[in-house]
Every structure is written in structure tokens, then in C-alpha cells.
Scaffold this motif. Structure first.
Motif, PDB file in Angstrom:
ATOM      1  N   THR A  78      42.450 -37.252  68.596  1.00  0.00           N
ATOM      2  CA  THR A  78      42.667 -37.371  70.030  1.00  0.00           C
ATOM      3  C   THR A  78      43.249 -38.737  70.372  1.00  0.00           C
ATOM      4  OG1 THR A  78      41.664 -37.060  72.221  1.00  0.00           O
ATOM      5  CG2 THR A  78      40.360 -38.278  70.595  1.00  0.00           C
ATOM      6  N   LYS A  79      43.878 -38.789  71.526  1.00  0.00           N
ATOM      7  CA  LYS A  79      44.409 -40.038  72.055  1.00  0.00           C
ATOM      8  C   LYS A  79      44.503 -39.894  73.566  1.00  0.00           C
ATOM      9  CE  LYS A  79      49.199 -38.543  71.272  1.00  0.00           C
ATOM     10  NZ  LYS A  79      50.455 -38.817  70.533  1.00  0.00           N
ATOM     11  N   SER A  86      41.065 -40.359  75.706  1.00  0.00           N
ATOM     12  CA  SER A  86      40.476 -39.905  74.450  1.00  0.00           C
ATOM     13  C   SER A  86      38.984 -39.651  74.613  1.00  0.00           C
ATOM     14  CB  SER A  86      40.742 -40.924  73.342  1.00  0.00           C
ATOM     15  OG  SER A  86      40.216 -42.195  73.680  1.00  0.00           O
ATOM     16  N   GLU A 110      40.349 -40.937  66.055  1.00  0.00           N
ATOM     17  CA  GLU A 110      41.403 -41.654  66.756  1.00  0.00           C
ATOM     18  C   GLU A 110      42.382 -42.280  65.781  1.00  0.00           C
ATOM     19  OE1 GLU A 110      40.368 -43.385  70.808  1.00  0.00           O
ATOM     20  OE2 GLU A 110      38.441 -43.587  69.758  1.00  0.00           O
ATOM     21  N   HIS A 128      48.509 -33.666  70.683  1.00  0.00           N
ATOM     22  CA  HIS A 128      48.089 -35.004  70.289  1.00  0.00           C
ATOM     23  C   HIS A 128      48.598 -35.380  68.902  1.00  0.00           C
ATOM     24  CE1 HIS A 128      44.455 -35.063  73.282  1.00  0.00           C
ATOM     25  NE2 HIS A 128      45.629 -35.276  73.868  1.00  0.00           N
TER      26      HIS A 128
END
Length: 365
Positions: A78-79, A86, A110, A128
């Protein structure tokens, strides 16, 4: 379905699930939809490791579906994006996973390290993770596959490095969205009608010109007609004739330049009365040129090059759940060496000498 990004938060609920606003996104409802999709697609990821995304909104289901399907492990990257932070993506994904008892099978990341990529059997072409670079593809095991998560003919070269896939022999697996266990195309008509309504125009009793040069045509036309619209279909802009059009729906395959630029706008102005609305369903348009020539434009901001003008999640989570389960199942089928046939669920993106991706034959489930 192209452009279905890690999308709109649950009714803009941000980091929490507030079922008082959009009960169709409640945790029990999502659990039911995911279980149903697993049953219908026969998705079984046992002994396989999946690299996908942790996302907000309806796309929080992707990692959870993989875990519910018995994946050995799910890594969810995720970001922070315009759709959410996130932290919000992590929160929504893990809350959903916890509600169905699989939170312990998902690691939220991440940063993607080589040791994770070396374990991966299926990597999804998710928002993502895009673009899937040569550096990532070169680290995948030779048996790995890429889940495109939409149909093969919709392939966008900017999503991933095709040359690296060819060099490594990594299949890019599309999903037959018309397969009965997925059936996402049936949502296209209602989605287009919703887009019209969002623009301030009812489909009912209005005159619609549908510009469509691809496989969306049947679903879009039937959805508009069933809602009471009078619809004529045109495969290109120049074939459009003068009439009292209330709206012109653009559903044209994206190209290197906008499908509706200055020359096309001039033709639309000659064919449509003042106040007609140009609705971007798919295919890039030049909003400035259209507005300068007195045509209404919807949506008012660009969804991004090559992306659809409205997300499937605008109809609720069901089409997204079905699409994501189907995309994973198609990749699983190919990863387990399932044979390709004309009426099944998986598709392989192929590359011809003219450097244009072509639609492959679907494979059986």
C-alpha cells in the motif's frame, strides 16, 4: 474492467466502515459477496503466495479474497494516493480481513523486498503496484504469473513491462469478464446509466449517441435502452450524423492521443444541438477543446489516461468483488497449468510484431 483503480472509499468513509451511510458496503454484506464469488469462481489459492495491494473502498477486498481462498500467504502493498492514505488502506483491509477471520494471513507492506518477490506465485496488476517494472518482473520465480485483473484486449502497455515478461516467459493473464462466474459486463449498462444521471441527465426519454468501437457495445446499448433511452450506435466520430442528441457517450478504445480532440470536437459541434453533453465512459477526451466549443463535459476532471470515467464501485461492491475474484481465479488457472480454450475464464495477453497487444482466447475454469 479497465481503470478500476484502488477506488473510492466506502462512500467516502475514509478509515472506518460506517454502515449507516452506505449499508451495501457493510462488513456482513461484503463477507457474503466474497464467499459467493469464491464459490462461483472455484477460486483455490492453496499452496500459492499472492502479491497484491491493500487498498481503500471496494478494492480492499482483493487481498482478503486471496486469503479467504486459502493462499499460503498474501502480501498486500500500500501507499498514499488521492484515494486515501496508506494507514487508511491498512485499516480498511485488515478490518475486512478480521471480519472473515483471515487477518493473520495478510501482511501489509509499504516496501516490497526481493525476498518477498522470490516467493510470489501470482502478482496482481493493481493500482498501488503499477507499473510492474522490469526490476520486479526479473525477480519473480519462473513459474509466476501476472494477474491483469481485466480483459486481455484492454491491456495498457504503461501498466507493466511487456518486454520483461516476454524475456522471462511470465504470462500476463486477463480475465474473461463475460464468463458466467464473473459476469461483470452485465454491470456496464447500469454503470453508464448512473454516469448519465450523475451528469444531470436522465437516460429515460432522452436521445443518446453511443460512440463505441469495442466489446462494451452490446452491454452499454442494452443498458441504456432498458432504461428508456433512444440510442444510436456509431463506431467512430465521423459516422455520427446531425440529430437532437441530448448526450454523446464516448466509449472508444484509448489511443496515443485523445479520441476526442479538436477535429472530432468540430464534428460533434456540427452534429449536436447547444447543451448536448459529452460523457466520457472510456477513451481519452480533450476537455478544454470540448468546453471551449460549448459542449458540456462529464466527468469534469480527467480520470487519467486510458482509464474509465466512472469506477465499478459506484454501483456498490458486487461488481468489484466479482471482478477481483475472477482475476485471481484466471491467474490461478494458468499458474496451475490449466489449458486455454475459447469459452473459459482465463485469457493470455499476446504480443504481435506490430507491437499491438491482442486479445487471446479465453481458457476454461
Amino acid at each position: 474492467m479497465i481503470g478500476t483503480e484502488s477506488g473510492v472509499a466506502f462512500g467516502q468513509l475514509r478509515s472506518r466502515f460506517d454502515t449507516t451511510l452506505r449499508p451495501g458496503f457493510s462488513l456482513p454484506r461484503l463477507g457474503t459477496l466474497m464467499s459467493r464469488a469464491l464459490t462461483e469462481t472455484l477460486l483455490d489459492l492453496s499452496e500459492l503466495t499472492v502479491l497484491t495491494e491493500a487498498a481503500t473502498g471496494a478494492y480492499a477486498v482483493t487481498a482478503v479474497l486471496a486469503a479467504m481462498a486459502g493462499a499460503r500467504h498474501v502480501y498486500a502493498f500500500t501507499k498514499t494516493t488521492r484515494h486515501g492514505t496508506s494507514a487508511e488502506a491498512m485499516d480498511q483491509t485488515l478490518k475486512l480481513a478480521d471480519s472473515v477471520g483471515v487477518a493473520d494471513r495478510i501482511d501489509i507492506l509499504e516496501q516490497i523486498t526481493p525476498d518477498i518477490i522470490h516467493q510470489t506465485d501470482i502478482v496482481t496488476n493493481s493500482g498501488h503496484l503499477r507499473p510492474l517494472t522490469a526490476a520486479l518482473i526479473d525477480e519473480l520465480p519462473k513459474e509466476a504469473v501476472i494477474a491483469l485483473m481485466y480483459e486481455a484486449w484492454e491491456f495498457r502497455s504503461e501498466d507493466l513491462d511487456m518486454d520483461a515478461c516476454l524475456r522471462r516467459g511470465i504470462p500476463i493473464v486477463g480475465v474473461n469478464e463475460r464468463h458466467p462466474s464473473v459476469d461483470v459486463f452485465s454491470f456496464l449498462g447500469p454503470l453508464c446509466v448512473k454516469q448519465l444521471h450523475d451528469s444531470g441527465l436522465s437516460a429515460y426519454k432522452n436521445r443518446i449517441a453511443l460512440l463505441c468501437d469495442n466489446d462494451f457495445i452490446g452491454s452499454l446499448r442494452s443498458g441504456l435502452v432498458s432504461s428508456g433511452a433512444s440510442v444510436d450506435v456509431f463506431e467512430d466520430v465521423q459516422s455520427l450524423y446531425h440529430d437532437q442528441w441530448d448526450a454523446i457517450i464516448v466509449a472508444l478504445r484509448p489511443a496515443a492521443k485523445p479520441r476526442i480532440g479538436a477535429p472530432e470536437t468540430a464534428h460533434l459541434v456540427a452534429c449536436a444541438p447547444p447543451g448536448a453533453i459529452v460523457v466520457q465512459f472510456w477513451g481519452d477526451i480533450d476537455r478544454t477543446v470540448l468546453s471551449e466549443n460549448g459542449l458540456g463535459v462529464w466527468p469534469t476532471t480527467s480520470p487519467g489516461s486510458g482509464h474509465m470515467g466512472i469506477l465499478l464501485s459506484e454501483l456498490g461492491p458486487e461488481p468489484v468483488v466479482r471482478l477481483q475474484a475472477g482475476g485471481l481465479r484466471a491467474a490461478e488457472w494458468v499458474r496451475r497449468s490449466g489449458a486455454v480454450s475459447s469459452d473459459g475464464l482465463a485469457q493470455i495477453v499476446t504480443w504481435h510484431p506490430d507491437q499491438s497487444p491482442t486479445r487471446a482466447r479465453p481458457s476454461p475454469r
